[in-house]
Design a protein around this motif. Structure first.
Motif, PDB file in Angstrom:
ATOM      1  N   ARG A   1     -67.573 -37.270-138.062  1.00 50.13           N
ATOM      2  CA  ARG A   1     -66.947 -36.651-136.894  1.00 50.13           C
ATOM      3  C   ARG A   1     -66.809 -35.149-137.072  1.00 50.13           C
TER       4      ARG A   1
ATOM      5  N   ASP B   1     -68.331 -37.381-132.014  1.00 50.34           N
ATOM      6  CA  ASP B   1     -66.961 -37.392-131.503  1.00 50.34           C
ATOM      7  C   ASP B   1     -66.643 -38.616-130.655  1.00 50.34           C
ATOM      8  N   TYR B   2     -67.606 -39.490-130.453  1.00 50.22           N
ATOM      9  CA  TYR B   2     -67.392 -40.600-129.514  1.00 50.22           C
ATOM     10  C   TYR B   2     -67.823 -41.913-130.159  1.00 50.22           C
ATOM     11  N   LEU B   3     -66.891 -42.842-130.244  1.00 53.45           N
ATOM     12  CA  LEU B   3     -67.247 -44.184-130.712  1.00 53.45           C
ATOM     13  C   LEU B   3     -67.538 -45.033-129.480  1.00 53.45           C
ATOM     14  N   SER B   4     -68.817 -45.278-129.246  1.00 56.27           N
ATOM     15  CA  SER B   4     -69.199 -46.030-128.039  1.00 56.27           C
ATOM     16  C   SER B   4     -68.688 -47.453-128.113  1.00 56.27           C
ATOM     17  N   CYS B   5     -68.989 -48.106-129.213  1.00 60.65           N
ATOM     18  CA  CYS B   5     -68.717 -49.539-129.273  1.00 60.65           C
ATOM     19  C   CYS B   5     -68.496 -49.945-130.718  1.00 60.65           C
TER      20      CYS B   5
ATOM     21  N   ASN C   1     -71.334 -48.095-133.011  1.00 62.02           N
ATOM     22  CA  ASN C   1     -72.308 -47.289-132.274  1.00 62.02           C
ATOM     23  C   ASN C   1     -71.670 -45.946-131.971  1.00 62.02           C
TER      24      ASN C   1
ATOM     25  N   TYR D   1     -71.829 -41.744-130.922  1.00 64.37           N
ATOM     26  CA  TYR D   1     -72.534 -40.812-130.053  1.00 64.37           C
ATOM     27  C   TYR D   1     -71.880 -39.445-130.185  1.00 64.37           C
TER      28      TYR D   1
ATOM     29  N   PHE E   1     -71.272 -35.909-128.179  1.00 62.23           N
ATOM     30  CA  PHE E   1     -71.395 -35.154-126.933  1.00 62.23           C
ATOM     31  C   PHE E   1     -72.027 -33.792-127.184  1.00 62.23           C
TER      32      PHE E   1
ATOM     33  N   LYS F   1     -77.395 -40.166-131.462  1.00 61.87           N
ATOM     34  CA  LYS F   1     -76.716 -41.446-131.661  1.00 61.87           C
ATOM     35  C   LYS F   1     -76.873 -41.900-133.103  1.00 61.87           C
TER      36      LYS F   1
ATOM     37  N   TRP G   1     -61.178 -42.258-134.584  1.00 62.00           N
ATOM     38  CA  TRP G   1     -61.371 -42.383-133.130  1.00 62.00           C
ATOM     39  C   TRP G   1     -60.325 -43.355-132.612  1.00 62.00           C
ATOM     40  N   ASN G   2     -59.607 -42.946-131.601  1.00 62.18           N
ATOM     41  CA  ASN G   2     -58.588 -43.806-131.025  1.00 62.18           C
ATOM     42  C   ASN G   2     -59.179 -45.073-130.415  1.00 62.18           C
ATOM     43  N   THR G   3     -60.438 -44.985-129.968  1.00 60.90           N
ATOM     44  CA  THR G   3     -61.119 -46.150-129.393  1.00 60.90           C
ATOM     45  C   THR G   3     -61.062 -47.344-130.323  1.00 60.90           C
TER      46      THR G   3
END
Lengths: 373, 159
Positions: free
Chosen positions: B46, B54-58, B74, B76, B78, B83, B104-106
């Motif tokens: 990150r 910066d993005y946790l897709s899944c 997965n 990604y 920005f 990926k 990642w909060n996700t």
């Protein structure tokens, strides 16, 4: 006078509460009227679609994905079909691609209309809801004429479609777009720029862009925070790279970037962009073509796995599919956009009033069928 | 950067924790990393200047084979528009993975879901409990050897 002793109380909101948009329960920790903490409790609609999918052949999964986000079934089907087609390497005919895009965009408009209408209800405006449903009805009518169903279509199949379009489909869709465009303006006059509505939603539930990205939000919730990201543009699937449309982002016109009004307004302008895509697709669509030409008799993807993501009205819908080379998938995992968007609710509603919590929850437009799967 | 370059970069920083790199078509390439170091690797992914995932897709859980479970990330970016797929494989007898919810909060809800349905335990998770099923449910439904319980609170379960 001695200090009055104050205590926090825990209040239960839902699962049978009209403004939780389904069977969602929120555990609120309150200091008087102020929300200190929100804990969403989900799972009331859980039916483990992922386990069901393991006992189904690939085409049989389609009706199940319909029932995830039941307000945007076409978009779900498209996402699933794109994933399986990429895994199998199926090439779909041009005409099918165009019909799919038109259907997906019509369904996006229909879904946004429900979101906007019910959002008005949450904020106390009843009339716009009725206006929105009049237009949604016209879209559902087009779907009904095409595939016989009004809500759960099973229309987009892996490799094709269940029915060809009717001869007067193009005229009907163009007529809808023509009638619908002025209706967006009407909705704006009725609700979007209504002073009471702006007072209710602007500066409420602000979600800063870095927090939005870190929390995994997507769709209008992410774009409302000013992040210019749309999978149709940034990671194109199907034939979205052929159309000219704008990605709408929130700009804090009425308050702060990323407030509830921005998220609401992104949806309004997205309907306009969807109209543009539909018009272009109708114009470019080839007249000839068999919509079931590429539908495989038996779908047996090679051993492998894929993560394919598409843009539904709520955001990034991802399907993670693993195949072992048989008719049955080993694992189908759906990454629901509303699931991730809802997980950001505690971040944007800390310290708000209970009445504002209703507005914030409405602005992320959840569908519990997809959160609970 | 493509997955192979990222693998080489990661390998130079975490020689022990990065286990393998697989790239067999039609599967998208993925990196296998150790369950104990996943949080550090994700933080590195990150925050490193030219990676910035910066993005946790899944985050998916998989019943990998008879003895192992897997978690698939997965990612990604920005900023760089690239990926990456990461896999962590853990034995069923001791399915413990370090949490990445601080990165990642996700991951917070996704890890709870993976625990709920697949029984992967995420170490140091801030709010670790079931998410979709009731708290007193027995077993993990997405495991291939799952047997549904006969009664739940006196109600017959199989229909």
């Amino acid at each position: 006078m001695a200090e009055l002793k104050t205590e926090t109380i825990t209040l239960n909101m839902g699962p049978q509460h009209p403004s939780t948009h389904g069977v969602l329960r929120l555990e609120l920790v309150l200091d008087g009227e102020i929300v200190l903490e929100v804990k969403p409790v989900i799972g009331y609609l859980h039916r483990c679609f992922e386990k069901h999918a393991e006992a189904m052949t690939y085409p049989q999964v389609v009706p199940y994905v319909d029932r995830m986000d039941y307000l945007a079934s076409m978009n779900n089907e498209l996402g699933y079909a794109v994933a399986v087609e990429r895994l199998c390497g199926v090439k779909v005919p041009e005409k099918v691609e165009y019909i799919r895009v038109i259907m997906a965009e019509l369904n996006r408009i229909a879904s946004h209309l429900v979101a906007l209408g019910t959002y008005g209800l949450d904020a106390g405006a009843f009339t716009p809801f009725l206006y929105c449903f009049i237009d949604r009805e016209k879209i559902l009518e087009i779907f009904e004429i095409t595939c016989g169903a009004r809500l759960l279509y099973n229309y987009i199949w892996v490799g094709g479609l269940s029915h060809d379009i009717t001869p007067n489909f193009k005229e009907k869709v163009l007529e809808f777009v023509k009638v619908f465009r002025p209706r967006i303006k009407e909705l704006n006059d009725l609700l979007s720029f209504n002073k009471i509505f702006i007072e209710r939603t602007a500066n409420v539930g602000v979600l800063p862009p870095e927090v939005a990205i870190n929390a995994g939000t997507s769709g209008p919730t992410l774009r409302g925070s000013g992040v210019n990201f749309d999978l149709r543009k940034n990671d194109p699937y199907s034939i979205y790279d052929r159309f000219d449309f704008k990605v709408i982002v929130g700009n804090g016109e009425m308050g702060t970037v990323g407030d509830s009004w921005d998220r609401y307004m992104v949806r309004v302008w997205e309907m306009e962009e969807s109209c543009k895509i539909i018009e272009q697709a109708i114009e470019q669509m080839p007249a000839e073509g068999n919509v079931q030409e590429a539908v495989p008799k038996r779908i047996k993807p090679p051993v492998g796995e894929i993560y394919a993501r598409t843009e539904t009205p709520r955001g990034e819908l991802g399907f993670y599919i693993i195949s072992d080379g048989t008719n049955y998938p080993i694992r189908v995992k759906a990454r629901g956009p509303a699931f991730c968007n809802l997980s950001a609710l505690p971040l944007m509603s800390k310290g708000c009033m209970i009445a504002d919590l209703v507005v914030i929850l409405g602005s992320i437009d959840i569908v519990l069928g997809e959160i609970d799967r | 950067m493509n997955s192979n370059e990222i693998y080489n970069l990661l390998k130079s920083f975490f020689p022990d924790a990065v286990i393998d790199y697989k790239d067999d078509k039609p599967v998208e390439p993925y990196i296998i990393v150790s369950a104990k170091e996943i949080d550090k690797i994700c933080l590195f992914l990150r925050d490193e200047e030219n990676l910035q995932f910066d993005y946790l897709s899944c985050l998916s859980s998989v019943d990998f084979d008879n003895d192992n479970l897997a978690a698939v990330y997965n990612l990604y970016s920005f900023v760089h528009n690239h990926k990456l797929n990461i896999k962590v494989i853990v034995p069923k007898s001791d399915p413990v993975i370090k949490t990445v919810s601080s990165v990642w909060n996700t991951a917070n809800w996704h890890e709870r879901e993976a625990y709920d349905l697949m029984g992967i335990i995420f170490d140091e998770h801030p709010d670790f409990r079931r998410i979709l099923l009731p708290d007193d449910w027995e077993g993990y439904p997405l495991r291939k050897d799952y047997k549904v319980q006969e009664f739940y609170n006196g109600m017959k379960v199989p229909y």
